[in-house]
Design a protein around this motif. Sequence first.
Motif, PDB file in Angstrom:
ATOM      1  N   VAL A  23      -6.712   3.626  14.929  1.00 59.67           N
ATOM      2  CA  VAL A  23      -5.580   3.093  15.717  1.00 59.67           C
ATOM      3  C   VAL A  23      -4.883   2.150  14.996  1.00 59.67           C
ATOM      4  O   VAL A  23      -3.632   2.185  15.026  1.00 59.67           O
ATOM      5  N   ALA A  24      -5.482   1.318  14.382  1.00 59.71           N
ATOM      6  CA  ALA A  24      -4.699   0.320  13.601  1.00 59.71           C
ATOM      7  C   ALA A  24      -4.068   0.859  12.553  1.00 59.71           C
ATOM      8  O   ALA A  24      -2.548   0.364  12.258  1.00 59.71           O
ATOM      9  N   THR A  25      -4.662   1.686  12.120  1.00 54.58           N
ATOM     10  CA  THR A  25      -3.847   2.405  10.897  1.00 54.58           C
ATOM     11  C   THR A  25      -2.621   3.344  11.437  1.00 54.58           C
ATOM     12  O   THR A  25      -1.439   3.422  10.608  1.00 54.58           O
ATOM     13  N   LYS A  26      -2.587   3.955  12.514  1.00 51.37           N
ATOM     14  CA  LYS A  26      -1.635   4.420  13.196  1.00 51.37           C
ATOM     15  C   LYS A  26      -0.560   3.829  13.647  1.00 51.37           C
ATOM     16  O   LYS A  26       0.545   4.164  12.998  1.00 51.37           O
ATOM     17  N   ILE A  27      -0.736   2.559  14.139  1.00 52.51           N
ATOM     18  CA  ILE A  27      -0.031   1.503  14.253  1.00 52.51           C
ATOM     19  C   ILE A  27       0.881   1.204  13.153  1.00 52.51           C
ATOM     20  O   ILE A  27       2.258   1.064  13.025  1.00 52.51           O
ATOM     21  N   ILE A  28       0.110   0.942  11.811  1.00 48.12           N
ATOM     22  CA  ILE A  28       0.838   0.445  10.485  1.00 48.12           C
ATOM     23  C   ILE A  28       1.702   1.619  10.197  1.00 48.12           C
ATOM     24  O   ILE A  28       2.880   1.022   9.727  1.00 48.12           O
ATOM     25  N   HIS A  30       3.552   3.567  11.378  1.00 48.52           N
ATOM     26  CA  HIS A  30       4.770   3.743  11.921  1.00 48.52           C
ATOM     27  C   HIS A  30       5.881   2.974  11.179  1.00 48.52           C
ATOM     28  O   HIS A  30       6.912   3.550  11.591  1.00 48.52           O
ATOM     29  N   SER A  31       5.552   1.974  10.552  1.00 50.22           N
ATOM     30  CA  SER A  31       6.699   0.932  10.118  1.00 50.22           C
ATOM     31  C   SER A  31       6.565   0.985   8.587  1.00 50.22           C
ATOM     32  O   SER A  31       7.631   0.790   7.765  1.00 50.22           O
ATOM     33  N   PRO A  33       5.208   2.493   4.873  1.00 52.02           N
ATOM     34  CA  PRO A  33       4.707   3.632   4.160  1.00 52.02           C
ATOM     35  C   PRO A  33       3.354   4.040   4.177  1.00 52.02           C
ATOM     36  O   PRO A  33       2.805   3.038   3.432  1.00 52.02           O
ATOM     37  N   PRO A  34       2.769   5.243   4.219  1.00 54.23           N
ATOM     38  CA  PRO A  34       1.120   5.229   4.258  1.00 54.23           C
ATOM     39  C   PRO A  34       0.553   4.727   2.989  1.00 54.23           C
ATOM     40  O   PRO A  34      -0.555   4.133   2.940  1.00 54.23           O
ATOM     41  N   ILE A  35       1.144   5.180   1.716  1.00 49.70           N
ATOM     42  CA  ILE A  35       0.545   4.779   0.461  1.00 49.70           C
ATOM     43  C   ILE A  35       0.484   3.333   0.236  1.00 49.70           C
ATOM     44  O   ILE A  35      -0.450   2.483   0.149  1.00 49.70           O
ATOM     45  N   THR A  36       1.582   2.764   0.423  1.00 47.13           N
ATOM     46  CA  THR A  36       1.862   1.488   0.376  1.00 47.13           C
ATOM     47  C   THR A  36       1.131   0.393   1.431  1.00 47.13           C
ATOM     48  O   THR A  36       0.449  -0.460   0.843  1.00 47.13           O
ATOM     49  N   ALA A  37       0.827   1.024   2.536  1.00 44.07           N
ATOM     50  CA  ALA A  37      -0.070   0.669   3.624  1.00 44.07           C
ATOM     51  C   ALA A  37      -1.515   0.398   3.116  1.00 44.07           C
ATOM     52  O   ALA A  37      -2.240  -0.703   3.231  1.00 44.07           O
ATOM     53  N   ALA A  38      -1.940   1.472   2.526  1.00 46.01           N
ATOM     54  CA  ALA A  38      -3.167   1.540   2.042  1.00 46.01           C
ATOM     55  C   ALA A  38      -3.381   0.383   0.912  1.00 46.01           C
ATOM     56  O   ALA A  38      -4.539  -0.084   0.746  1.00 46.01           O
ATOM     57  N   PHE A  39      -2.588   0.357  -0.043  1.00 45.71           N
ATOM     58  CA  PHE A  39      -2.650  -0.531  -1.047  1.00 45.71           C
ATOM     59  C   PHE A  39      -2.599  -1.875  -0.630  1.00 45.71           C
ATOM     60  O   PHE A  39      -3.465  -2.804  -1.071  1.00 45.71           O
ATOM     61  N   LEU A  40      -1.812  -2.423   0.374  1.00 42.04           N
ATOM     62  CA  LEU A  40      -1.877  -3.635   0.979  1.00 42.04           C
ATOM     63  C   LEU A  40      -3.253  -3.984   1.504  1.00 42.04           C
ATOM     64  O   LEU A  40      -3.552  -5.023   1.366  1.00 42.04           O
ATOM     65  N   ARG A  41      -3.753  -3.066   2.172  1.00 36.80           N
ATOM     66  CA  ARG A  41      -5.096  -3.236   2.858  1.00 36.80           C
ATOM     67  C   ARG A  41      -6.184  -3.463   1.987  1.00 36.80           C
ATOM     68  O   ARG A  41      -7.005  -4.497   2.089  1.00 36.80           O
ATOM     69  N   PHE A  42      -6.233  -2.864   0.551  1.00 39.96           N
ATOM     70  CA  PHE A  42      -7.297  -2.985  -0.203  1.00 39.96           C
ATOM     71  C   PHE A  42      -7.008  -4.163  -1.186  1.00 39.96           C
ATOM     72  O   PHE A  42      -7.985  -4.807  -1.632  1.00 39.96           O
ATOM     73  N   PHE A  43      -5.532  -4.652  -1.394  1.00 38.30           N
ATOM     74  CA  PHE A  43      -5.192  -5.953  -1.861  1.00 38.30           C
ATOM     75  C   PHE A  43      -5.882  -7.113  -1.168  1.00 38.30           C
ATOM     76  O   PHE A  43      -6.347  -7.947  -1.728  1.00 38.30           O
ATOM     77  N   LEU A  44      -5.780  -6.908   0.069  1.00 39.96           N
ATOM     78  CA  LEU A  44      -6.137  -8.096   0.974  1.00 39.96           C
ATOM     79  C   LEU A  44      -7.786  -7.892   0.918  1.00 39.96           C
ATOM     80  O   LEU A  44      -8.227  -9.158   0.699  1.00 39.96           O
ATOM     81  N   SER A  45      -8.351  -6.681   1.227  1.00 39.52           N
ATOM     82  CA  SER A  45      -9.831  -6.928   0.843  1.00 39.52           C
ATOM     83  C   SER A  45     -10.448  -7.306  -0.390  1.00 39.52           C
ATOM     84  O   SER A  45     -11.335  -8.040  -0.412  1.00 39.52           O
ATOM     85  N   SER A  46      -9.850  -6.692  -1.292  1.00 42.67           N
ATOM     86  CA  SER A  46     -10.127  -7.291  -2.653  1.00 42.67           C
ATOM     87  C   SER A  46     -10.146  -8.562  -3.190  1.00 42.67           C
ATOM     88  O   SER A  46     -10.969  -9.250  -3.721  1.00 42.67           O
ATOM     89  N   LEU A  47      -9.101  -9.238  -2.575  1.00 40.57           N
ATOM     90  CA  LEU A  47      -8.873 -10.616  -2.754  1.00 40.57           C
ATOM     91  C   LEU A  47     -10.103 -11.414  -1.979  1.00 40.57           C
ATOM     92  O   LEU A  47     -10.556 -12.289  -2.609  1.00 40.57           O
ATOM     93  N   TRP A 210       7.970  -4.800   8.812  1.00 40.10           N
ATOM     94  CA  TRP A 210       6.534  -4.734   8.068  1.00 40.10           C
ATOM     95  C   TRP A 210       6.025  -6.494   8.657  1.00 40.10           C
ATOM     96  O   TRP A 210       4.598  -6.262   8.663  1.00 40.10           O
ATOM     97  N   ILE A 211       6.688  -7.138   9.089  1.00 44.24           N
ATOM     98  CA  ILE A 211       6.168  -8.498   9.520  1.00 44.24           C
ATOM     99  C   ILE A 211       6.163  -8.553  11.069  1.00 44.24           C
ATOM    100  O   ILE A 211       6.188  -9.733  11.285  1.00 44.24           O
ATOM    101  N   GLN A 212       6.241  -7.437  11.686  1.00 43.22           N
ATOM    102  CA  GLN A 212       6.232  -7.615  12.903  1.00 43.22           C
ATOM    103  C   GLN A 212       4.630  -8.120  13.374  1.00 43.22           C
ATOM    104  O   GLN A 212       3.772  -7.839  12.697  1.00 43.22           O
TER     105      GLN A 212
END
Length: 291
Positions: A23-28, A30-31, A33-47, A210-212
């Motif tokens: 559900v959280a991914t579906k929300i993201i 919407h605003s 881009p899906p590939i960029t969203a995945a990159f940002l998710r794993f950038f945060l988790s990797s950090l 993106w910053i909503q």
Amino acid sequence: MKNKTIGIIYMWITIIFWGISFVATKIIVHSVPPITAAFLRFFLSSLILIIFIRKDIKYEKKEFFYMMLAGFFGVTAYFLFENTALQFTTPSNGSLIISATPVMYLLFSDILRKSFSHKIRYLGTFLAFSGVSIIVLNGRFILKLNPLGDLLMFGASFSWIFYTIFIEKLHHHDNLIITKDLNFYGMIFFLPFAFFELKNAGTCPNFQLWIQPKILIAFIYLGVFCTALGYIWWNKAIRLAGAKTTTNGIFFIPIVTVIADSIMLKNYPNIYTIIGATLVLFGNYIAEIKD
């Protein structure tokens, strides 16, 4: 409190977080881009993982190759398919299709080994795939539907199968360090895809969207709780409750997703979703209990 009980608590916490992650991914997406969203998710988790897990593994050349392949299939390819799929399908459908991965792996591994598992396991596989088919078709047994999202989710499922094959070759190493390295290399592999996606978007990304608050909360939820802490809790559950008990918990993830999808996005399940979900869960269950 017994160790197994504590382990089951960790397992259920992770199941709830992972179930809601669709559900959280579906929300993201919407605003963002899906590939960029995945990159940002794993950038945060990797950090986060790099900060808290300071140890490293000195891989042999072959092991490093397996790690790179596991990172690509288990992180990059998997979430390329999943995030793109969630632009077209519902979180409930996505979660239920992914829940069929264990039995799909059974078939794939049997083909590779040229051996046959117990017929009960195949019965479970048949029931699970029947359930997935009902969910994908959603009662419309004509060619007027657009199953793109569900087919892309199957791509995520097969990516996880390849990931499992390669990660099994690294079982003798520390799980937490493996998780850190998988997140890092998977995030690196995302870079060219994210760059290509943004370059070909045609318009400048609307960073105000993106910053909503809901987008930022969803990113923090996915990066911190579902990815970084989620894997740590899951590994903790395996150590305390045992691999079999913990793995069986995966069968409950779709149920969490359906509930969250109904409450948060108002995507209420119809009769076909309920029948399909029942078959998927029951098929997975009987396939996995037979060794």
